[in-house]
Scaffold this active site. Sequence first.
Site, PDB file in Angstrom:
ATOM      1  N   ASP A 290     -10.403  -4.494   0.387  1.00 38.91           N
ATOM      2  CA  ASP A 290     -10.429  -4.452   1.856  1.00 38.91           C
ATOM      3  C   ASP A 290     -11.638  -5.215   2.381  1.00 38.91           C
ATOM      4  OD1 ASP A 290     -10.235  -3.049   4.692  1.00 38.91           O
ATOM      5  OD2 ASP A 290      -8.478  -2.388   3.577  1.00 38.91           O
ATOM      6  N   LYS A 400      -2.759  -7.338   3.532  1.00 38.72           N
ATOM      7  CA  LYS A 400      -2.997  -6.381   4.625  1.00 38.72           C
ATOM      8  C   LYS A 400      -3.547  -7.190   5.798  1.00 38.72           C
ATOM      9  CE  LYS A 400      -5.754  -2.293   5.920  1.00 38.72           C
ATOM     10  NZ  LYS A 400      -6.640  -1.232   5.405  1.00 38.72           N
ATOM     11  N   ASP A 402      -4.848  -7.415   9.421  1.00 37.08           N
ATOM     12  CA  ASP A 402      -5.458  -6.405  10.287  1.00 37.08           C
ATOM     13  C   ASP A 402      -5.794  -6.962  11.677  1.00 37.08           C
ATOM     14  OD1 ASP A 402      -6.363  -3.905  10.915  1.00 37.08           O
ATOM     15  OD2 ASP A 402      -7.911  -3.821   9.358  1.00 37.08           O
ATOM     16  N   CYS A 444      -1.291  -4.200  10.584  1.00 38.52           N
ATOM     17  CA  CYS A 444      -2.250  -3.145  10.895  1.00 38.52           C
ATOM     18  C   CYS A 444      -2.917  -3.504  12.213  1.00 38.52           C
ATOM     19  CB  CYS A 444      -3.272  -3.031   9.765  1.00 38.52           C
ATOM     20  SG  CYS A 444      -4.392  -1.626   9.923  1.00 38.52           S
ATOM     21  N   ASP A 463      -6.902   5.012  11.698  1.00 37.96           N
ATOM     22  CA  ASP A 463      -7.464   5.159  10.356  1.00 37.96           C
ATOM     23  C   ASP A 463      -7.687   6.626  10.015  1.00 37.96           C
ATOM     24  OD1 ASP A 463      -7.715   2.446  10.713  1.00 37.96           O
ATOM     25  OD2 ASP A 463      -9.766   2.353   9.941  1.00 37.96           O
TER      26      ASP A 463
HETATM   27  C1  9PG Z   1     -11.741  -2.620   7.843  1.00 39.30           C
HETATM   28  C2  9PG Z   1     -10.854  -1.559   8.444  1.00 39.30           C
HETATM   29  C3  9PG Z   1      -9.812  -1.035   7.454  1.00 39.30           C
HETATM   30  C4  9PG Z   1      -8.869  -0.097   8.164  1.00 39.30           C
HETATM   31  C5  9PG Z   1      -8.262  -0.790   9.356  1.00 39.30           C
HETATM   32  C6  9PG Z   1      -9.341  -1.270  10.287  1.00 39.30           C
HETATM   33  O1  9PG Z   1     -12.168  -0.171  16.649  1.00 39.30           O
HETATM   34  N1  9PG Z   1     -11.148   0.364  16.156  1.00 39.30           N
HETATM   35  O2  9PG Z   1     -10.361   1.010  16.853  1.00 39.30           O
HETATM   36  C7  9PG Z   1     -10.888   0.203  14.795  1.00 39.30           C
HETATM   37  C8  9PG Z   1      -9.753   0.774  14.268  1.00 39.30           C
HETATM   38  C9  9PG Z   1      -9.491   0.640  12.928  1.00 39.30           C
HETATM   39  C10 9PG Z   1     -10.346  -0.072  12.127  1.00 39.30           C
HETATM   40  C11 9PG Z   1     -11.479  -0.637  12.637  1.00 39.30           C
HETATM   41  C12 9PG Z   1     -11.740  -0.508  13.984  1.00 39.30           C
HETATM   42  O3  9PG Z   1     -10.065  -0.170  10.778  1.00 39.30           O
HETATM   43  O4  9PG Z   1      -7.383   0.044  10.041  1.00 39.30           O
HETATM   44  O5  9PG Z   1      -7.854   0.338   7.284  1.00 39.30           O
HETATM   45  O6  9PG Z   1      -9.090  -2.107   6.892  1.00 39.30           O
HETATM   46  O7  9PG Z   1     -10.226  -2.128   9.591  1.00 39.30           O
HETATM   47  O8  9PG Z   1     -12.675  -3.045   8.758  1.00 39.30           O
END
Ligand code: 9PG
Length: 874
Positions: A290, A400, A402, A444, A463
């Site tokens: 990741d 993945k 994101d 994601c 998450d």
């Molecule tokens: C890596 C992560 C992981 C995780 C992902 C994502 O600001 N936010 O709302 C926010 C939500 C999720 C997040 C980060 C920030 O996590 O879902 O599994 O990969 O990135 O940085």
Amino acid sequence: MLAVVARTTPDRHAPRIEARGIGAHCGPEDASHGAWLASDLGPGSHRLSEQLELTIQRTDHGHAATLQIEIANRGERPLHVGSIVVGFRWCGHGVSSHRFLRHGWQSWSYTGYGDLDDVGQREFPSGAWLRGMYHCLGTPAADRVGWHESETFAVVGAPGAGPCCLVGALETGRAFAIVHLRAGGTGPGVSERAVDLDIELRVEAALAPGERRPLEAVRVAVGDDANALLERYATLWGRFAGARTKAPFQSGWCSWYQFFHRINESDLLRNLDQLVAHRDEIPIDLVQLDDGYQRTIGDWLETNDKFPRGLAFVAEQIRAAGFSAGIWTVPFAASAESRLLTAHPDWALADGDRWLRGSFNREWSADGWVYALDPTRPAFVEHLVQTYRALVGMGFEYQKLDFLYMAAMQGLAADPTLTRAMRLRAGLEAIRRGAGPDAFLLGCGCPMGPAVGVVDGMRIGPDVAPSWRVDQPVVIPGLEPMLPSTASAIRSIVTRAFMHRRLWLNDPDCLMARSRETALRPEEARSLAAAIAVSGGMLVMSDDVGLLDGDERALVARVAELGRQIDSTEAGACRIIEPFATTSISRLESRVGPDVTRVDINLGDVPARSMTLSPGSSGGLVSAVAELSAPDFVDASPDLAAHVSRVSQHRGGRALAVFCDFDGTFSQLDVGSTLARRHLPDRRKALWQRYEIGEIDAWQYAELLFDGFEYGPAALETFLAGIDLDPGARELVDWCGRHVVPLRILSDGFDHNLDRMQVIHGVRFEYTANRLRFDGDRWRISPGHRNPDCDCGTGTCKRSWIEAHRAAHPDRCIVHIGNGRVSDRCGAEAADIVFAKDSLALDLVARGVAHHPFVTLSDVVARLDADWGARSGT
Ligand code: 9PG
């Protein structure tokens, strides 16, 4: 009026959906529609203004309708269209206080059941930019004060059994939809509050003179089972968008929820060794690296100092250890110092004369900002293709992807004629082109609609975290429900369970099984494990494997085993129980053949009463799945402590009952229609036309066709002797007999014929059918089981027979087998498991009803035997 209730005259008290009208926000200021521009939602063209024309193509299904919507600029100048609004009103349900499912725009957005109160959507306290990360709109429309907002679709109902209603778009990456909903007022002496549901399709683009543009299809449906409404909606949505639902069950390891940004090469290799050492105990196939390896956001092929040997080395090591390799990227973001933005400053979406900010994260760039990229730039699209071709080429078959919302943020794109949904779709399609058809793409942080048909898996919630609730010193007001928290993740696992294998494979986010280096208590970790397992979704663990003891490794194995088993059945294995109930306990139920697995999870902070199946509730054997239940729950105490869950299995408890159509299903030819085609061709043709336009129903058709038909018993006997049974017909009778499963033929044909066919072919079955007596050589017919409340209109309503059977035997799993779209349709809708061929199969596809296709009844027997044979009867 749009009456989606039956073909019969709409009754004032029947739950139904009426049309409110069509509106549009057009022109430079997106002038509010104010008044409806058209009032009926009939098929055909509606002129909304001098320039704007809207066309509806409509399919009605009795209790549901699907409206495909297209717009055109009929003028000579470009026309800016902000959005199109289609308004509905749900009424006739008699309910005064409603609950509804609020669905979030992207993976992390809040999705949950709540009250449809008069306050409406709560104001977001932290500004339009942050709101726009989780909602389609950063600033909600000013004319929607007091309305609730749900993105893409909404379901409304009330606690307990009763009518409910769904309005939603079958999004395919053309436009985003927002459902605005509110309860209306009551009149004197009337307790019902009708609910207005306006669905808004966001266009936000200019149409050239003469341009036509298909938007999305909108589905409206009423029923008494919210699960069935959601399942059919998702099935149809998946079909409209070409959903990729066939990837195998996914089980893997992910670096994030143990190592976060700190991950380095030696942590990864050490875990790889551990996974190899415990391969027999921990059954996983995938290892996914990741966030934390990259040089900077945007430069995905380059690593930082923590991964000195680069990405190709990582992929090789993972694959050499016998796992498939996965990697995390953020395809639509780049930092200011990235090579990408340095070389191509025009690839970012614009916010005035600046780059559009996509997210803030101190770990990600010198100043913490990353910028949103623009997939309407052909050169950037080509860069995406090359990047993902390279990553998959290195051996990373699992991607993945994101923070995907960034491509769809409100910002200025190079090509302003594309909607934001089209922009995201274009970016995702480029990734798929580069990655190839066999790569597993996981979305994601992704707005849902544009990803259906491109991704194989989708994160369906916020998450998880090594803590039950959000564990951050300062929480930005309004963000709490979206931030990492195990409780929030579980809420989404439950409320979006119905999407699994209809739109993609659901990714519930990672299991953390460890009891060290975590703030999750063991029973909280088990609650997460239970939700993941019973949902049948993907299983990705995220622990330093060396921290796990034998019991914790066994927990991972148990979740994988249960999840795989539940996933193997079919889409629809998992349902939320009593979705509209007001309790802190969330409940899921999965059915695998005759077994029922349930999980009750107390998401609240105080003990609550659990309704788990208890021994003796329905005769089968119930056992708690000890590994997935809190220790004090092995015996049935009615209360669940805070954050605690119980999984129970009701083994072999679900008996089976089989109903089978006769003509064309149990027998090879349809007796009635073959006779009519041979002996009454003209009358048949004329009557069929009257039937098709709805002038007569199915029984009236039969009566006008056959009552008085001169065809004596002797001739009929010769004719019947020439009709073969399906090659698997006897097998079905024998299998049911052997397993003590009740089998009944439900037929809209005639008793005389069924009696004679049993004698001719030497088989015995019970049946329900219409009556045929002879008056000399003339037929006299009468209906067997007519039901005026069903829109099937047949002489023997299969729905009402099946429903009566269910009322008498509520625990039985009911199978219906059929081939026709007239008499088998309502039976299929009422059954739990449907086997369909010919026109019934086509019709069920169009209605979004899940079913097993079959060719002969031997196929049906094989399937029943695989699921039930070993466990039921003798
Ligand atoms: C890596 C992560 C992981 C995780 C992902 C994502 O600001 N936010 O709302 C926010 C939500 C999720 C997040 C980060 C920030 O996590 O879902 O599994 O990969 O990135 O940085």
